[in-house]
Design an enzyme around this catalytic site. Structure first.
Site, mmCIF file in Angstrom:
data_model
loop_
_atom_site.group_PDB
_atom_site.id
_atom_site.type_symbol
_atom_site.label_atom_id
_atom_site.label_comp_id
_atom_site.label_asym_id
_atom_site.label_seq_id
_atom_site.Cartn_x
_atom_site.Cartn_y
_atom_site.Cartn_z
ATOM 1 N N ALA A 47 0.879 -1.267 -0.069
ATOM 2 C CA ALA A 47 0.091 -0.124 0.044
ATOM 3 C C ALA A 47 0.803 1.246 0.116
ATOM 4 O O ALA A 47 1.894 1.421 0.860
ATOM 5 C CB ALA A 47 -0.958 0.071 1.124
ATOM 6 N N CYS A 48 0.378 2.219 -0.891
ATOM 7 C CA CYS A 48 1.227 3.601 -0.684
ATOM 8 C C CYS A 48 -0.215 4.621 -0.865
ATOM 9 O O CYS A 48 -1.176 4.062 -0.599
ATOM 10 C CB CYS A 48 2.197 3.440 -2.028
ATOM 11 S SG CYS A 48 1.380 3.603 -3.525
ATOM 12 N N LYS A 49 0.539 5.904 -1.034
ATOM 13 C CA LYS A 49 -0.647 6.914 -0.988
ATOM 14 C C LYS A 49 -1.906 6.492 -2.073
ATOM 15 O O LYS A 49 -2.842 6.686 -1.939
ATOM 16 C CB LYS A 49 -0.065 8.226 -1.265
ATOM 17 C CG LYS A 49 -1.084 9.257 -1.056
ATOM 18 C CD LYS A 49 -0.292 10.719 -0.915
ATOM 19 C CE LYS A 49 -1.370 12.084 -0.589
ATOM 20 N NZ LYS A 49 -0.546 13.061 -0.753
ATOM 21 N N ILE A 76 -3.976 3.974 -0.072
ATOM 22 C CA ILE A 76 -4.634 4.561 1.078
ATOM 23 C C ILE A 76 -5.675 5.769 0.810
ATOM 24 O O ILE A 76 -6.603 5.629 1.537
ATOM 25 C CB ILE A 76 -3.461 4.820 2.217
ATOM 26 C CG1 ILE A 76 -2.586 3.880 2.669
ATOM 27 C CG2 ILE A 76 -4.075 5.364 3.218
ATOM 28 C CD1 ILE A 76 -3.328 2.761 3.239
#
Length: 88
Positions: A47-49, A76
């Protein structure tokens, strides 16, 4: 049984993350990948932004022998847009 690996920087991670996720910032992933060796048999969701760094992080992990690596579609940001839970 999947492990959620959050590759955002520490400040973003602390502002809200998925329950039980592990934070290793993308910039440090290659030097810290050994921290994940004990989870090699588990699926990993990166998961990243917004989903952009997750692909590159998945490539790094696959090169290190992690077989089941997927990315959190939309990152996210999308997780929060769907009103899914985060912890601080």
């Amino acid at each position: 049984n999947a492990l959620v690996l959050d590759v955002r920087d520490k400040k973003e991670f602390e502002s809200g993350h998925i329950v039980d996720s592990i934070n290793i910032p993308f910039a440090n992933l290659e030097s810290r990948v050994d921290e994940l060796k004990s989870h090699k048999d588990r699926p990993i969701v990166v998961a990243c932004k917004m989903g952009q760094h997750a692909n590159a992080a998945g490539t790094v992990l696959r090169k290190q022998g992690f077989e089941t690596v997927t990315r959190l579609t939309g990152g996210i940001l999308e997780w929060r847009n769907q009103n899914l839970p985060v912890v601080k």
